[in-house]
Scaffold this motif. Structure first.
Motif, PDB file in Angstrom:
ATOM      1  N   LEU A 118       0.803  -1.229   0.000  1.00 47.36           N
ATOM      2  CA  LEU A 118       0.000   0.000   0.000  1.00 47.36           C
ATOM      3  C   LEU A 118       0.832   1.273   0.000  1.00 47.36           C
ATOM      4  O   LEU A 118       0.311   2.352  -0.214  1.00 47.36           O
ATOM      5  CB  LEU A 118      -0.874   0.037   1.265  1.00 47.36           C
ATOM      6  CG  LEU A 118      -1.905  -1.073   1.424  1.00 47.36           C
ATOM      7  CD1 LEU A 118      -2.470  -1.056   2.835  1.00 47.36           C
ATOM      8  CD2 LEU A 118      -3.012  -0.897   0.400  1.00 47.36           C
ATOM      9  N   LEU A 119       2.140   1.157   0.316  1.00 41.69           N
ATOM     10  CA  LEU A 119       2.892   2.377   0.620  1.00 41.69           C
ATOM     11  C   LEU A 119       3.684   2.984  -0.540  1.00 41.69           C
ATOM     12  O   LEU A 119       4.566   2.352  -1.098  1.00 41.69           O
ATOM     13  CB  LEU A 119       3.855   2.115   1.790  1.00 41.69           C
ATOM     14  CG  LEU A 119       3.264   2.627   3.100  1.00 41.69           C
ATOM     15  CD1 LEU A 119       2.105   1.780   3.527  1.00 41.69           C
ATOM     16  CD2 LEU A 119       4.312   2.726   4.158  1.00 41.69           C
ATOM     17  N   PRO A 120       3.349   4.242  -0.845  1.00 39.10           N
ATOM     18  CA  PRO A 120       4.043   4.952  -1.911  1.00 39.10           C
ATOM     19  C   PRO A 120       5.276   5.682  -1.356  1.00 39.10           C
ATOM     20  O   PRO A 120       5.458   5.746  -0.140  1.00 39.10           O
ATOM     21  CB  PRO A 120       3.012   5.991  -2.330  1.00 39.10           C
ATOM     22  CG  PRO A 120       2.317   6.350  -1.050  1.00 39.10           C
ATOM     23  CD  PRO A 120       2.285   5.071  -0.243  1.00 39.10           C
ATOM     24  N   SER A 121       6.084   6.213  -2.237  1.00 34.51           N
ATOM     25  CA  SER A 121       7.153   7.086  -1.769  1.00 34.51           C
ATOM     26  C   SER A 121       7.521   8.092  -2.841  1.00 34.51           C
ATOM     27  O   SER A 121       7.263   7.886  -4.030  1.00 34.51           O
ATOM     28  CB  SER A 121       8.383   6.278  -1.354  1.00 34.51           C
ATOM     29  OG  SER A 121       9.154   5.944  -2.486  1.00 34.51           O
ATOM     30  N   ALA A 122       8.098   9.186  -2.369  1.00 33.24           N
ATOM     31  CA  ALA A 122       8.575  10.241  -3.256  1.00 33.24           C
ATOM     32  C   ALA A 122      10.025  10.505  -2.901  1.00 33.24           C
ATOM     33  O   ALA A 122      10.345  10.658  -1.729  1.00 33.24           O
ATOM     34  CB  ALA A 122       7.759  11.518  -3.046  1.00 33.24           C
ATOM     35  N   SER A 123      10.890  10.536  -3.900  1.00 34.09           N
ATOM     36  CA  SER A 123      12.282  10.910  -3.669  1.00 34.09           C
ATOM     37  C   SER A 123      12.514  12.234  -4.375  1.00 34.09           C
ATOM     38  O   SER A 123      12.269  12.348  -5.580  1.00 34.09           O
ATOM     39  CB  SER A 123      13.225   9.842  -4.216  1.00 34.09           C
ATOM     40  OG  SER A 123      12.918   8.603  -3.606  1.00 34.09           O
ATOM     41  N   LEU A 124      12.971  13.211  -3.604  1.00 32.53           N
ATOM     42  CA  LEU A 124      13.046  14.570  -4.128  1.00 32.53           C
ATOM     43  C   LEU A 124      14.411  15.193  -3.885  1.00 32.53           C
ATOM     44  O   LEU A 124      15.113  14.838  -2.941  1.00 32.53           O
ATOM     45  CB  LEU A 124      11.985  15.445  -3.428  1.00 32.53           C
ATOM     46  CG  LEU A 124      10.548  14.945  -3.514  1.00 32.53           C
ATOM     47  CD1 LEU A 124       9.658  15.654  -2.502  1.00 32.53           C
ATOM     48  CD2 LEU A 124      10.017  15.152  -4.920  1.00 32.53           C
ATOM     49  N   GLY A 125      14.753  16.137  -4.745  1.00 35.22           N
ATOM     50  CA  GLY A 125      15.980  16.903  -4.556  1.00 35.22           C
ATOM     51  C   GLY A 125      15.622  18.373  -4.498  1.00 35.22           C
ATOM     52  O   GLY A 125      14.554  18.735  -4.008  1.00 35.22           O
ATOM     53  N   ASP A 126      16.488  19.221  -5.040  1.00 35.62           N
ATOM     54  CA  ASP A 126      16.197  20.653  -4.991  1.00 35.62           C
ATOM     55  C   ASP A 126      15.292  21.111  -6.128  1.00 35.62           C
ATOM     56  O   ASP A 126      14.628  22.130  -6.015  1.00 35.62           O
ATOM     57  CB  ASP A 126      17.505  21.450  -5.006  1.00 35.62           C
ATOM     58  CG  ASP A 126      18.213  21.347  -3.655  1.00 35.62           C
ATOM     59  OD1 ASP A 126      17.503  21.289  -2.620  1.00 35.62           O
ATOM     60  OD2 ASP A 126      19.455  21.305  -3.635  1.00 35.62           O
ATOM     61  N   PRO A 159      -1.589  -3.000  -6.984  1.00 33.12           N
ATOM     62  CA  PRO A 159      -1.073  -1.811  -7.684  1.00 33.12           C
ATOM     63  C   PRO A 159      -1.169  -0.527  -6.853  1.00 33.12           C
ATOM     64  O   PRO A 159      -0.730   0.532  -7.289  1.00 33.12           O
ATOM     65  CB  PRO A 159      -2.008  -1.713  -8.895  1.00 33.12           C
ATOM     66  CG  PRO A 159      -3.316  -2.242  -8.384  1.00 33.12           C
ATOM     67  CD  PRO A 159      -2.971  -3.331  -7.390  1.00 33.12           C
ATOM     68  N   ILE A 160      -1.752  -0.621  -5.650  1.00 29.52           N
ATOM     69  CA  ILE A 160      -2.094   0.607  -4.909  1.00 29.52           C
ATOM     70  C   ILE A 160      -0.869   1.455  -4.565  1.00 29.52           C
ATOM     71  O   ILE A 160      -0.885   2.679  -4.734  1.00 29.52           O
ATOM     72  CB  ILE A 160      -2.938   0.273  -3.651  1.00 29.52           C
ATOM     73  CG1 ILE A 160      -4.328  -0.203  -4.104  1.00 29.52           C
ATOM     74  CG2 ILE A 160      -3.061   1.484  -2.734  1.00 29.52           C
ATOM     75  CD1 ILE A 160      -5.264  -0.607  -2.973  1.00 29.52           C
ATOM     76  N   ALA A 161       0.229   0.822  -4.116  1.00 30.86           N
ATOM     77  CA  ALA A 161       1.406   1.618  -3.731  1.00 30.86           C
ATOM     78  C   ALA A 161       1.939   2.427  -4.917  1.00 30.86           C
ATOM     79  O   ALA A 161       2.366   3.577  -4.756  1.00 30.86           O
ATOM     80  CB  ALA A 161       2.498   0.710  -3.177  1.00 30.86           C
ATOM     81  N   THR A 162       1.888   1.838  -6.104  1.00 28.55           N
ATOM     82  CA  THR A 162       2.400   2.549  -7.281  1.00 28.55           C
ATOM     83  C   THR A 162       1.419   3.629  -7.731  1.00 28.55           C
ATOM     84  O   THR A 162       1.815   4.723  -8.129  1.00 28.55           O
ATOM     85  CB  THR A 162       2.669   1.550  -8.434  1.00 28.55           C
ATOM     86  OG1 THR A 162       3.317   0.413  -7.889  1.00 28.55           O
ATOM     87  CG2 THR A 162       3.576   2.165  -9.483  1.00 28.55           C
ATOM     88  N   ILE A 163       0.142   3.326  -7.635  1.00 29.83           N
ATOM     89  CA  ILE A 163      -0.878   4.323  -7.998  1.00 29.83           C
ATOM     90  C   ILE A 163      -0.784   5.522  -7.038  1.00 29.83           C
ATOM     91  O   ILE A 163      -0.841   6.683  -7.455  1.00 29.83           O
ATOM     92  CB  ILE A 163      -2.283   3.669  -7.980  1.00 29.83           C
ATOM     93  CG1 ILE A 163      -2.386   2.711  -9.175  1.00 29.83           C
ATOM     94  CG2 ILE A 163      -3.396   4.713  -7.988  1.00 29.83           C
ATOM     95  CD1 ILE A 163      -3.613   1.805  -9.174  1.00 29.83           C
ATOM     96  N   LEU A 164      -0.587   5.238  -5.760  1.00 31.13           N
ATOM     97  CA  LEU A 164      -0.443   6.345  -4.797  1.00 31.13           C
ATOM     98  C   LEU A 164       0.883   7.093  -5.002  1.00 31.13           C
ATOM     99  O   LEU A 164       0.984   8.283  -4.709  1.00 31.13           O
ATOM    100  CB  LEU A 164      -0.553   5.826  -3.357  1.00 31.13           C
ATOM    101  CG  LEU A 164      -1.947   5.307  -2.956  1.00 31.13           C
ATOM    102  CD1 LEU A 164      -1.910   4.723  -1.544  1.00 31.13           C
ATOM    103  CD2 LEU A 164      -3.005   6.422  -3.032  1.00 31.13           C
ATOM    104  N   SER A 165       1.888   6.381  -5.521  1.00 32.77           N
ATOM    105  CA  SER A 165       3.156   7.063  -5.842  1.00 32.77           C
ATOM    106  C   SER A 165       2.922   8.050  -6.989  1.00 32.77           C
ATOM    107  O   SER A 165       3.466   9.164  -6.992  1.00 32.77           O
ATOM    108  CB  SER A 165       4.244   6.055  -6.233  1.00 32.77           C
ATOM    109  OG  SER A 165       4.511   5.167  -5.160  1.00 32.77           O
ATOM    110  N   ALA A 166       2.120   7.633  -7.960  1.00 36.21           N
ATOM    111  CA  ALA A 166       1.781   8.537  -9.067  1.00 36.21           C
ATOM    112  C   ALA A 166       1.031   9.759  -8.535  1.00 36.21           C
ATOM    113  O   ALA A 166       1.258  10.892  -8.975  1.00 36.21           O
ATOM    114  CB  ALA A 166       0.944   7.802 -10.113  1.00 36.21           C
ATOM    115  N   ALA A 167       0.159   9.537  -7.548  1.00 40.50           N
ATOM    116  CA  ALA A 167      -0.560  10.670  -6.945  1.00 40.50           C
ATOM    117  C   ALA A 167       0.433  11.616  -6.252  1.00 40.50           C
ATOM    118  O   ALA A 167       0.315  12.842  -6.351  1.00 40.50           O
ATOM    119  CB  ALA A 167      -1.609  10.169  -5.947  1.00 40.50           C
TER     120      ALA A 167
END
Ligand code: IPM
Ligand code: MG
Length: 357
Positions: A262-270, A294-302
């Motif tokens: 279920l868990l999405p993630s975002a990796s961000l820089g500057d 597919p939920i974790a990937t769908i939430l990652s897209a969100a």
């Protein structure tokens, strides 16, 4: 608006779950009048097979030229015995570094509809929980010097952890800003009773904390944090921690939501280009069988829509669609529990989310 998204499907269930997220993005685009252009690149095991390297140069260049990157998962038993430089994970670590993605946001919350799937006792999660792990992603022991050498007791291996003040300061600022927008509580997790990097981490967190009087900062040792997460997860709002501790604690946090699926993630820089991926792996055991969640990937897209493109309403709409299907009782095999529901495959779950959208 028009956005270019680099797709890295990766290995195992990667192609299936990325395919689901693409369908959801396309639908959200139609609904809100945006167009998404997708460009596919190889990374991980499939890249090793195709070109002899886990992170081909054109993948890095393609990602850098895109507005954002959506990743499935990499790795699998086929490449497990490869030398370190030829492991799929090396591609992922290299991409995070090449894109300067030093922040990793990993939200974990309990869906009321899934409370029965939570492995914790009902009284422990009576209040639910909704936390955000801010993990440092391009430093620490993951990127320190390592090797083999002759030691006092014969051959030995070593890995080193180093953190600069500048690296701690920048992740601290992200964490305080994140806490400011949430419930204003930040727990910095370290091992300052033993590690020098943790003592610098703690000192720096407090110095930066002085700039954020509206955020309540506290420290917690990582061993205690591992325990507190299962003893009383609702005490946490935002957690900030090092690369390795964040890797470990985010898997623990995911499990108490009911499923790592279920868990999405975002990796961000500057910049605004980020890398969005589920926190789970490539699940080779169920690859190609239309069983993945597919939920974790769908939430990652969100998360991509929200963090890279500033499209909060669109992101909220996708999240609401996921809430809706879970509340309806629809389940993939990983979140079936004792619900008695008939498990949906990846495609059917995606269809249901599209319908809700
Ligand atoms: C994660 C993964 C990666 C990590 C692996 C695949 C290198 O476990 O994203 O949490 O350790 O960062
Ligand atoms: Mg991990």
């Amino acid at each position: 608006m028009k956005y270019t998204i680099a797709l890295i499907k990766g290995d195992g269930i990667g192609p299936e779950i990325v395919g689901s997220a693409v369908r959801v993005l396309q639908k959200a685009g139609e609904k809100f009048g945006h167009s998404f252009v997708f460009r596919e690149y190889l990374m991980g095991g499939c890249a090793i097979d195709a070109s002899g390297t886990p992170l081909p140069e054109e993948t890095v260049a393609g990602c850098l030229a895109s507005d954002s990157v959506l990743l499935g998962a990499v790795g699998g038993p086929k490449w497990d015995k490869n030398p370190p430089a030829l492991r799929p994970e090396k591609g992922l670590l290299g991409l995070r570094a090449a894109l300067g993605l030093y922040t990793n946001l990993r939200p974990a919350k309990l869906y009321p509809a899934l409370s029965a799937e939570c492995p914790l006792r009902a009284d422990i999660v009576a209040e639910g929980f909704d936390l955000m792990i801010v993990r440092e992603l391009t430093g620490g022991i993951y990127f320190g010097e390592r090797g083999r050498r002759e030691g006092k007791f014969g051959p030995e291996a070593y890995d080193t952890e180093a953190y600069s003040v500048a690296e701690i300061e920048r992740i601290a600022r992200v964490a305080f800003e994140t806490a400011k927008k949430r419930r204003g509580r930040l727990v910095s997790i370290d091992k300052a009773n033993v590690l020098e990097t943790s003592r610098l981490w703690r000192e720096t967190m407090h110095r930066i904390g002085a700039e954020y009087p509206e955020v309540a900062l506290s420290d917690m040792l990582v061993d205690n944090a591992a325990m507190q997460l299962v003893r009383c997860p609702s005490q946490f709002d935002v957690i900030v921690t090092s690369n390795l501790f964040g890797d470990i604690l985010s898997d623990e946090a995911s499990q108490i939501t009911g499923s790592i699926g279920l868990l999405p993630s975002a990796s961000l820089g500057d910049g605004t280009c980020g890398l969005y991926e589920p926190i789970h792996g490539s699940a080779p055991d169920i690859a190609g069988q239309d069983k993945a969640n597919p939920i974790a990937t769908i939430l990652s897209a969100a998360m991509m829509l929200r963090y890279s493109f500033g499209l909060s309403a669109e992101a909220g709409c996708i999240e609401a669609a996921v809430d809706h299907v879970l509340a309806q009782g629809l389940r993939t095999a990983d979140i079936l529990g004792k619900s008695g529901a008939r498990p949906l495959g990846c495609t059917a779950m995606t269809d249901a989310i599209l319908a809700a959208l």
